[in-house]
Design a protein around this motif. Structure first.
Motif, mmCIF file in Angstrom:
data_model
loop_
_atom_site.group_PDB
_atom_site.id
_atom_site.type_symbol
_atom_site.label_atom_id
_atom_site.label_comp_id
_atom_site.label_asym_id
_atom_site.label_seq_id
_atom_site.Cartn_x
_atom_site.Cartn_y
_atom_site.Cartn_z
ATOM 1 N N ASP A 1 72.950 -13.284 -2.769
ATOM 2 C CA ASP A 1 72.581 -11.498 -2.190
ATOM 3 C C ASP A 1 73.638 -10.318 -1.905
ATOM 4 O O ASP A 1 73.617 -9.191 -2.059
ATOM 5 C CB ASP A 1 71.406 -11.266 -1.726
ATOM 6 N N THR A 2 74.055 -11.521 -1.239
ATOM 7 C CA THR A 2 75.752 -10.676 -1.434
ATOM 8 C C THR A 2 76.107 -9.878 -2.506
ATOM 9 O O THR A 2 76.681 -9.144 -2.713
ATOM 10 C CB THR A 2 76.669 -11.465 -0.536
ATOM 11 N N ILE A 3 76.487 -10.968 -3.548
ATOM 12 C CA ILE A 3 77.419 -10.560 -4.761
ATOM 13 C C ILE A 3 76.206 -9.915 -5.410
ATOM 14 O O ILE A 3 76.890 -8.395 -5.828
ATOM 15 C CB ILE A 3 77.416 -12.426 -5.446
ATOM 16 N N LEU A 4 75.221 -9.608 -5.364
ATOM 17 C CA LEU A 4 74.371 -9.012 -5.965
ATOM 18 C C LEU A 4 74.692 -7.369 -5.468
ATOM 19 O O LEU A 4 74.585 -6.574 -6.053
ATOM 20 C CB LEU A 4 72.706 -9.500 -5.944
ATOM 21 N N ALA A 5 74.313 -7.615 -3.803
ATOM 22 C CA ALA A 5 74.453 -5.819 -3.245
ATOM 23 C C ALA A 5 75.961 -5.305 -3.694
ATOM 24 O O ALA A 5 76.063 -4.229 -3.506
ATOM 25 C CB ALA A 5 74.521 -6.271 -1.871
ATOM 26 N N ALA A 6 77.352 -6.363 -3.703
ATOM 27 C CA ALA A 6 78.338 -5.687 -4.311
ATOM 28 C C ALA A 6 77.936 -5.029 -5.741
ATOM 29 O O ALA A 6 79.274 -4.143 -6.045
ATOM 30 C CB ALA A 6 79.334 -6.908 -4.184
ATOM 31 N N HIS A 7 77.790 -6.080 -6.126
ATOM 32 C CA HIS A 7 77.381 -4.994 -7.429
ATOM 33 C C HIS A 7 76.736 -3.981 -7.830
ATOM 34 O O HIS A 7 77.208 -3.025 -8.799
ATOM 35 C CB HIS A 7 77.040 -6.559 -9.136
ATOM 36 N N ALA B 1 73.180 -2.456 -15.336
ATOM 37 C CA ALA B 1 72.014 -3.412 -14.734
ATOM 38 C C ALA B 1 72.498 -3.571 -13.362
ATOM 39 O O ALA B 1 72.625 -4.581 -12.667
ATOM 40 C CB ALA B 1 71.444 -4.649 -15.561
ATOM 41 N N PRO B 2 72.816 -2.634 -12.356
ATOM 42 C CA PRO B 2 72.971 -2.827 -11.282
ATOM 43 C C PRO B 2 71.893 -3.499 -10.160
ATOM 44 O O PRO B 2 71.025 -3.161 -9.807
ATOM 45 C CB PRO B 2 73.700 -1.076 -10.482
ATOM 46 N N GLY B 3 73.289 -4.410 -9.678
ATOM 47 C CA GLY B 3 72.508 -5.663 -8.865
ATOM 48 C C GLY B 3 71.807 -6.772 -9.321
ATOM 49 O O GLY B 3 70.901 -7.053 -8.886
ATOM 50 N N ARG B 4 71.401 -7.011 -10.944
ATOM 51 C CA ARG B 4 71.003 -7.805 -11.244
ATOM 52 C C ARG B 4 71.409 -8.473 -12.179
ATOM 53 O O ARG B 4 72.554 -8.232 -12.904
ATOM 54 C CB ARG B 4 69.240 -6.362 -12.108
ATOM 55 N N LEU B 5 71.246 -9.644 -12.388
ATOM 56 C CA LEU B 5 71.934 -10.831 -13.411
ATOM 57 C C LEU B 5 71.715 -10.328 -14.841
ATOM 58 O O LEU B 5 70.380 -9.183 -14.849
ATOM 59 C CB LEU B 5 71.279 -12.047 -12.789
ATOM 60 N N ARG B 6 72.785 -10.918 -15.357
ATOM 61 C CA ARG B 6 72.299 -10.716 -16.633
ATOM 62 C C ARG B 6 71.336 -11.217 -17.709
ATOM 63 O O ARG B 6 70.875 -12.210 -16.814
ATOM 64 C CB ARG B 6 73.742 -10.559 -17.556
ATOM 65 N N ASP B 7 70.563 -10.831 -18.649
ATOM 66 C CA ASP B 7 69.574 -11.474 -18.969
ATOM 67 C C ASP B 7 70.016 -11.632 -20.853
ATOM 68 O O ASP B 7 68.746 -11.780 -21.312
ATOM 69 C CB ASP B 7 67.921 -10.643 -18.660
ATOM 70 N N GLN B 8 71.420 -11.423 -20.868
ATOM 71 C CA GLN B 8 71.961 -11.515 -22.088
ATOM 72 C C GLN B 8 72.944 -12.471 -22.599
ATOM 73 O O GLN B 8 73.390 -12.144 -21.069
ATOM 74 C CB GLN B 8 71.726 -10.499 -22.910
ATOM 75 N N GLN B 9 72.992 -13.003 -23.381
ATOM 76 C CA GLN B 9 74.487 -13.136 -23.828
ATOM 77 C C GLN B 9 75.831 -12.554 -23.756
ATOM 78 O O GLN B 9 75.399 -10.669 -24.255
ATOM 79 C CB GLN B 9 74.366 -14.143 -25.395
#
Length: 414
Positions: free
Chosen positions: A161-167, A178-186
């Protein structure tokens, strides 16, 4: 083995796995490029590092520990400077330290952004901080400041969550990322690569990202490694995972500062480590490649060398800003405790101001803020940037010059 690369650690070599590629070819590309972007492709499989046995030469460990001691000393020097100024000016030490902390944070954010090709000068960054008209690069660097602040503020308990908040802070309003979200593609790296088939590096398939980040966080919380060794490896692992559509490099360097704060190496200041890395970006990117091939010492050495470069350049900047502040104090006729004098430390970190900023920084009314600006302009400390009556902005040219000199000393090779 070479002196630079150290021993090969086979258990850390990044693996490969094959995936289908179903996207339509880019019909604006040449026929050869279209043909090269068809069929299966290989993505990376990052090694698990949470419990890895990391063998680092004793000499490099000693250098890393020396660097950590110097970082801690630099951090303490900042507190000492604030204490001396507070005693001299009759203010609070915390208030005197804030501008120094702020200017180092901004220089680090600017250097981290420049590694990714996002460049903005000191004047543009200062204008962006008061919402004056600037270009998109200055706004991106300003967002990087916020991202670094967010990561350090959450350093007591670093997690995904720390990493997501920084992003989210870094790329707020940039929907494509997609700020604050992990990627869903290559995703893949390589400026001329139209697909992962011809990329210079293909990070793991997006389905592997959550587990890889959990493994990374477990590694971050290990207590059996020298701090800077752990920081360097965690950063390289983050860049290998590449968990976001964009902003990975900048977020990965915010993790560096969160870890330094979490470990207690820094307590008050941001050390401009990215400025040290920026001096030779080719060597930095080469070290990341070495890490993926199982050679961890190259990236550790990069961070050790970058730390020493950063500390040397950071000290020079701090000394220059202190001299500027002393000259201002001597030349300003205003009484002790006046709004004009209270504004001086703020100008070191925010060398572009308007009257609204002065009101906020000093807590005085509009008329007193205007009078303070007039006094500073009369003393030659501030210069007006435009002749209009509305939206007036003033700059402190000596501070702008010192910050530009810092950036010039950093340079960029490669």
């Amino acid at each position: 083995m070479t002196e630079e690369r150290g021993d090969l650690l086979p258990e850390l070599v990044v693996g490969r796995e094959t995936h289908r590629w179903d996207r339509e070819p880019d019909h604006s590309a040449s026929r050869r490029q279209q043909l090269s972007a068809r069929g299966p492709y290989e993505a990376s499989v990052p090694a698990a590092i949470a419990e890895a046995d990391l063998r680092i030469s004793s000499s490099l460990q000693a250098e890393a520990e020396d660097a950590v001691r110097e970082i801690t000393r630099f951090d303490a020097e900042g507190v000492a400077i604030a204490d001396r100024r507070a005693a001299r000016e009759g203010g609070a030490a915390a208030a005197e330290l804030a501008p120094l902390a702020s200017v180092l944070l901004r220089t680090e954010s600017a250097s981290s952004s420049e590694i990714e090709g996002v460049t903005a000068g000191a004047r543009a960054l200062a204008l962006a901080a008061i919402d004056a008209k600037t270009g998109p690069n200055a706004q991106l660097v300003t967002a990087n400041v916020t991202a670094m602040q967010r990561a350090v503020a959450l350093a007591d308990d670093i997690d995904v969550d720390t990493i997501l908040a920084a992003h989210a802070a870094l790329l707020d309003r940039h929907v494509y990322a997609a700020p604050g979200r992990l990627r869903d593609q290559q995703v893949w790296l390589g400026s001329n690569a139209l697909s992962p088939h011809t990329a210079s590096f293909v990070p793991p398939h997006h389905t592997r990202v959550p587990a890889a980040l959990d493994d990374l966080i477990a590694f971050v919380h290990r207590a059996d490694l020298p701090v800077l060794v752990q920081v360097a490896i965690a950063h390289a692992q983050f860049e290998t995972i590449h968990p976001f559509d964009d902003g990975n490099g900048r977020v990965g360097r915010t993790l560096v500062h969160a870890m330094l704060r979490h470990s207690g190496v820094t307590r008050t200041l941001i050390i401009p480590v990215s400025a040290g890395l920026l001096t030779d970006t080719s060597a930095y990117f080469h070290a990341l490649t070495d890490y993926r091939e199982g050679y961890v010492e190259t990236i550790v050495r990069q961070f050790v060398n970058a730390s020493f470069r950063a500390l040397d350049n950071g000290r020079r900047l701090v000394e220059e800003l202190e001299l500027i502040h002393d000259r201002w104090s001597e030349s300003l006729p205003s009484r002790r405790g006046s709004a004009a004098r209270r504004l001086l430390p703020h100008l070191l970190s925010q060398p572009a101001i308007n009257v609204t900023y002065v009101e906020s920084a000093t807590g005085v009314a509009l008329s007193a803020a205007q009078r303070a600006v007039e006094q500073l302009e009369g003393a030659g400390i501030l210069e007006r940037t435009s002749g209009g009556r509305r939206n007036r902005v003033w700059i402190a040219p000596e501070v702008i010059a010192a910050l530009d000199a810092f950036a010039e000393r950093v340079g960029r090779r490669g």
